[in-house]
Design a protein around this motif. Structure first.
Motif, mmCIF file in Angstrom:
data_model
loop_
_atom_site.group_PDB
_atom_site.id
_atom_site.type_symbol
_atom_site.label_atom_id
_atom_site.label_comp_id
_atom_site.label_asym_id
_atom_site.label_seq_id
_atom_site.Cartn_x
_atom_site.Cartn_y
_atom_site.Cartn_z
ATOM 1 N N LEU A 217 -6.597 5.618 1.921
ATOM 2 C CA LEU A 217 -5.599 5.122 0.977
ATOM 3 C C LEU A 217 -5.041 3.774 1.434
ATOM 4 O O LEU A 217 -4.745 2.904 0.610
ATOM 5 N N PHE A 218 -4.897 3.616 2.734
ATOM 6 C CA PHE A 218 -4.450 2.339 3.275
ATOM 7 C C PHE A 218 -5.455 1.240 2.946
ATOM 8 O O PHE A 218 -5.079 0.142 2.508
ATOM 9 N N LYS A 219 -6.725 1.523 3.144
ATOM 10 C CA LYS A 219 -7.775 0.545 2.855
ATOM 11 C C LYS A 219 -7.837 0.239 1.361
ATOM 12 O O LYS A 219 -8.113 -0.893 0.952
ATOM 13 N N MET A 220 -7.569 1.233 0.541
ATOM 14 C CA MET A 220 -7.577 1.046 -0.904
ATOM 15 C C MET A 220 -6.514 0.045 -1.339
ATOM 16 O O MET A 220 -6.699 -0.743 -2.265
ATOM 17 N N GLY A 221 -5.370 0.091 -0.662
ATOM 18 C CA GLY A 221 -4.303 -0.857 -0.963
ATOM 19 C C GLY A 221 -3.525 -0.500 -2.204
ATOM 20 O O GLY A 221 -3.542 0.634 -2.687
ATOM 21 N N SER A 222 -2.856 -1.486 -2.764
ATOM 22 C CA SER A 222 -2.000 -1.273 -3.930
ATOM 23 C C SER A 222 -2.829 -1.086 -5.198
ATOM 24 O O SER A 222 -3.782 -1.826 -5.443
ATOM 25 N N LEU A 223 -2.473 -0.066 -5.993
ATOM 26 C CA LEU A 223 -3.115 0.180 -7.284
ATOM 27 C C LEU A 223 -2.104 -0.150 -8.369
ATOM 28 O O LEU A 223 -1.078 0.532 -8.512
ATOM 29 N N PHE B 217 6.140 4.134 9.266
ATOM 30 C CA PHE B 217 5.938 2.725 8.965
ATOM 31 C C PHE B 217 7.238 2.057 8.522
ATOM 32 O O PHE B 217 7.554 0.939 8.944
ATOM 33 N N LEU B 218 7.982 2.751 7.678
ATOM 34 C CA LEU B 218 9.123 2.119 7.029
ATOM 35 C C LEU B 218 10.421 2.186 7.825
ATOM 36 O O LEU B 218 11.319 1.374 7.602
ATOM 37 N N ILE B 219 10.538 3.148 8.737
ATOM 38 C CA ILE B 219 11.795 3.259 9.479
ATOM 39 C C ILE B 219 11.766 2.518 10.802
ATOM 40 O O ILE B 219 12.810 2.353 11.439
ATOM 41 N N ASN B 220 10.604 2.062 11.212
ATOM 42 C CA ASN B 220 10.495 1.413 12.513
ATOM 43 C C ASN B 220 11.492 0.266 12.671
ATOM 44 O O ASN B 220 12.245 0.207 13.645
ATOM 45 N N PHE C 88 0.821 -1.216 0.000
ATOM 46 C CA PHE C 88 0.000 0.000 0.000
ATOM 47 C C PHE C 88 0.855 1.266 0.000
ATOM 48 O O PHE C 88 0.382 2.341 -0.406
ATOM 49 N N VAL C 89 2.108 1.144 0.434
ATOM 50 C CA VAL C 89 2.976 2.311 0.537
ATOM 51 C C VAL C 89 3.160 2.993 -0.817
ATOM 52 O O VAL C 89 3.150 4.219 -0.913
ATOM 53 N N ASP C 90 3.329 2.211 -1.868
ATOM 54 C CA ASP C 90 3.551 2.799 -3.189
ATOM 55 C C ASP C 90 2.378 3.650 -3.631
ATOM 56 O O ASP C 90 2.551 4.706 -4.241
#
Length: 363
Positions: free
Chosen positions: A278-284, A73-76, A19-21
């Protein structure tokens, strides 16, 4: 702004973060859109124009906060893997070096532009009469009053979290950081101190922390969002967007110049809801063609130069006076500026990434 490379994330972990992208790509579009604006908030006073102006400026206003959430999210996991010194060293290589390169490029082009103007008989101003002062003012503008400031801000936020690494998952730390952010929100109404984004030195740390915290409890967070019906998300988006517009109207009527500040309380709510959506939408899948993982940071670093130097050079001979145009014409100009800046930045980033100079776009 660059957040963290996916190729540094464990394979099993990467799959959960597709979903990050999507968020990264849409948010970068929003940032370029915001910086492309040809609309001055002092220009229009009638209600219909003010409404169009506000929607145009507000719709993508979630982008900056969304980026800080993604970064968290990504640096944790990187915080846990590396000692603070090693992490900052890696960050310098991937983030600061490209940033410094484009800051120097922007500064050099700006000085060259003034030299050409002087050679043609234009007033050289401080450039000729007091170059050290001109250079100081230019440096200050670039570092603290341009989009390049947010890279410094981001690094400061990371450093603050590293200082409190022992307490990273403590709720009380989040509460304190959240209260700091709200102080900036309240200040917009009372003007206790400067409201520009360069003054919000600690206002964005909370969103980086929140991203870290949501990563820690990622499964619970994902379950909560996935079980939330779309109609609830849409309703919350509409309500939060309306609240953000109303607060902007109020601040405009008060004569506040920074009426669309990212740290408005209502915009914070809107940004969080937009992030959840956008998180719920996920990857497009169609956005993957834009390669947001590889191009986002380059677009951020280059687009400001395209807007401020290239477009200025193209349109300067036309002597356009945006104040004479209707809200609809200026919205169209904004769209044109956005498309040109985004596409040019994207293409340049992709081309550079195929050369030995790929490090200047963070690769």
């Amino acid at each position: 702004m660059k957040i963290e490379e996916h190729n540094l994330i464990e394979p099993g972990f990467k799959k959960n973060f597709d979903f990050v992208d999507t968020i990264r790509c849409i948010s970068m579009m929003g940032i370029v859109w915001e910086h492309s604006s040809a609309i001055s908030i002092e220009l229009y006073t009638d209600k219909s124009s003010l409404l169009v102006q506000s929607i145009t400026l507000q719709i993508f206003k979630f982008a900056s906060i969304a980026f800080f959430l993604i970064a968290g999210f990504l640096i944790n996991h990187k915080f846990q893997e590396y000692p603070a010194r090693q992490y900052l060293k890696n960050r310098f290589k991937n983030t600061v070096k490209p940033w410094l390169f484009w800051v120097v490029v922007f500064m050099s082009i700006t000085i060259l532009d003034r030299l050409v103007a002087y050679a043609k008989g234009s007033d050289g101003g401080l450039l000729v009469s007091d170059f050290p002062l001109y250079f100081y003012n230019l440096t200050k503008m670039i570092l603290f009053f341009s989009p390049y400031w947010f890279i410094l801000n981001f690094l400061i936020c990371i450093s603050i979290l590293l200082l409190f690494k022992r307490f990273l998952y403590k709720i009380w730390l989040g509460v304190i950081l959240g209260m700091v952010s709200i102080v900036y929100s309240v200040n917009l109404h009372y003007g206790w101190f400067e409201t520009s984004h360069s003054a919000a030195l600690f206002g964005f740390v909370f969103y980086l922390w929140l991203g870290v915290y949501l990563n820690k409890y990622f499964d619970q967070f994902r379950h909560l969002i996935n079980k939330t019906p779309w109609f609830v998300i849409y309703t919350l988006l509409l309500i939060s967007l309306s609240m953000a517009l109303l607060e902007s109207f109020y601040l405009v009527n008060l004569g506040i110049k920074d009426a669309y500040n990212t740290l408005r309380f209502t915009n914070i709510i809107y940004s969080l809801v937009a992030f959840f959506a956008l998180f719920k939408m996920g990857s497009l899948s169609f956005l993957k063609k834009l390669k947001p993982r590889q191009t986002t940071y380059g677009i951020y670093l280059i687009h400001f130069i395209i807007l401020e130097r290239v477009l200025a050079l193209i349109f300067q001979p036309l002597k356009l006076d945006f104040s004479q145009f209707s809200i609809w014409v200026n919205t169209g100009i904004t769209l044109g500026r956005f498309l040109f800046a985004y596409i040019m930045s994207l293409v340049l980033t992709m081309l550079i990434s195929k050369t030995k100079m790929k490090w200047i776009v963070g690769q």
